[in-house]
Design an enzyme around this catalytic site. Structure first.
Site, PDB file in Angstrom:
ATOM      1  N   LYS A  40       0.861  -1.189   0.000  1.00 19.75           N
ATOM      2  CA  LYS A  40       0.000   0.000   0.000  1.00 19.75           C
ATOM      3  C   LYS A  40       0.899   1.242   0.000  1.00 19.75           C
ATOM      4  O   LYS A  40       1.116   1.882   1.030  1.00 19.75           O
ATOM      5  CB  LYS A  40      -0.924  -0.041   1.225  1.00 19.75           C
ATOM      6  CG  LYS A  40      -2.192   0.781   1.082  1.00 19.75           C
ATOM      7  CD  LYS A  40      -3.154   0.466   2.217  1.00 19.75           C
ATOM      8  CE  LYS A  40      -4.381   1.354   2.192  1.00 19.75           C
ATOM      9  NZ  LYS A  40      -5.256   1.078   1.028  1.00 19.75           N
ATOM     10  N   VAL A  41       1.411   1.535  -1.173  1.00 17.04           N
ATOM     11  CA  VAL A  41       2.390   2.613  -1.350  1.00 17.04           C
ATOM     12  C   VAL A  41       1.669   3.906  -1.731  1.00 17.04           C
ATOM     13  O   VAL A  41       0.788   3.906  -2.608  1.00 17.04           O
ATOM     14  CB  VAL A  41       3.410   2.233  -2.446  1.00 17.04           C
ATOM     15  CG1 VAL A  41       4.406   3.363  -2.673  1.00 17.04           C
ATOM     16  CG2 VAL A  41       4.128   0.945  -2.063  1.00 17.04           C
TER      17      VAL A  41
END
Length: 300
Positions: A154-155
């Site tokens: 989850k960048v």
């Protein structure tokens, strides 16, 4: 909307006024989107305020950090404890938590950071996509290629793709976008996973070009426990013409019905679909009304 002069956030070991939780203009994360985050909900339950699946969320945060080489000095247990304290200091029961790990050290290079910073913010937030079934449109933008970026992480930078797709869809009069992968298969929404129903069974995209959301996984578990077959497989948009219903899932969105995808309309009221039934089960679970209380962890 998100904070007042009384709001408290956690920043690098201290609880500080949210308006003082700032980041320098030469921070690597600010310039390159080099950060990871989680979206977590806490609910008021008969047993008090409980965070939904904190262990899963913070294990994913660690995975995301490792995927891009961003150090995180806090354990899952420490992150959970801090999150409860953030809730308490802000006198919140039903709330949305946003842990963010970023690189604050001035650095304009493209080399991975040698240290990471931690922010945990909180605010009251209703269902992100509202309560009414959504009108979706297939986006002209694709999900990022999983061979280019760690798509399961989850960048923060990945969400530029989400912002562009969502904005484009809303500019054409739709409620939200539905993105395909690089092979033309349905992937997910900008910030939520997608399911469709056909002949009493559910279908959703498999790992590959999606973020396997924690809400997605919970819904799959609830469905299978109820005896509903769930297929995790690739499918093209054309297959939606044989679907009887559809819905989306995400921590911020929770579970919300889909009314249509472009010219494909689902006429069955959402409450009468499998998705509607699972949405009710999900609400009972997160608010402590379900016997499956093991999914909710109490602060100790």
């Amino acid at each position: 909307m998100y904070f007042t002069s009384d709001t408290v956030a956690f920043l690098d070991g201290e609880f500080v006024p949210a308006e003082q939780a700032t980041c320098g203009v030469y921070a690597q994360s600010l310039h390159y989107g080099y950060a990871v985050f989680e979206g977590i909900r806490a609910y008021q339950t008969p047993a008090g305020t409980r965070i939904f699946k904190p262990e899963e969320h913070y294990e994913r945060l660690h995975y995301s950090c490792k995927s891009i080489g961003l150090p995180l000095a806090y354990s899952v247990e420490e992150l959970t404890r801090i999150s409860y304290e953030v809730l308490e200091r802000n006198h919140l029961t039903d709330a949305y938590l946003r842990p963010l790990v970023y690189a604050a050290t001035p650095n304009m290079s493209l080399k991975a950071a040698s240290s990471g910073n931690l922010l945990i913010a909180v605010w009251e937030w209703g269902k992100y996509l509202g309560d009414q079934s959504l009108r979706l449109t297939i986006s002209p933008y694709e999900r990022p290629n999983p061979k280019a970026v760690p798509i399961e992480a989850k960048v923060a930078g990945h969400y530029v793709n989400s912002i562009i797709a969502s904005t484009e869809a809303k500019g054409r009069g739709y409620d939200e976008a539905l993105l395909l992968d690089m092979n033309g298969y349905v992937a997910e929404g900008p910030g939520a996973n997608f399911f469709f129903e056909r002949e009493g069974e559910l279908y959703t995209a498999p790992q590959g070009s999606i973020l396997r959301g924690i809400t997605r996984n919970t819904i799959i578990d609830l469905a299978r426990e109820a005896g509903i077959t769930v297929h995790e497989q690739f499918f093209k948009p054309e297959e939606l013409r044989t679907a009887s219903a559809a819905f989306m899932t995400g921590t911020a969105a929770e579970v919300i019905g889909v009314a249509s995808v472009d010219d494909v309309t689902f006429t069955t009221p959402f409450q009468q679909t499998i998705g509607g039934m699972l949405a009710s089960h999900y609400q009972a679970l997160v608010t402590g009304q379900s016997v499956k209380a093991e999914h909710l962890e109490v602060r100790t």
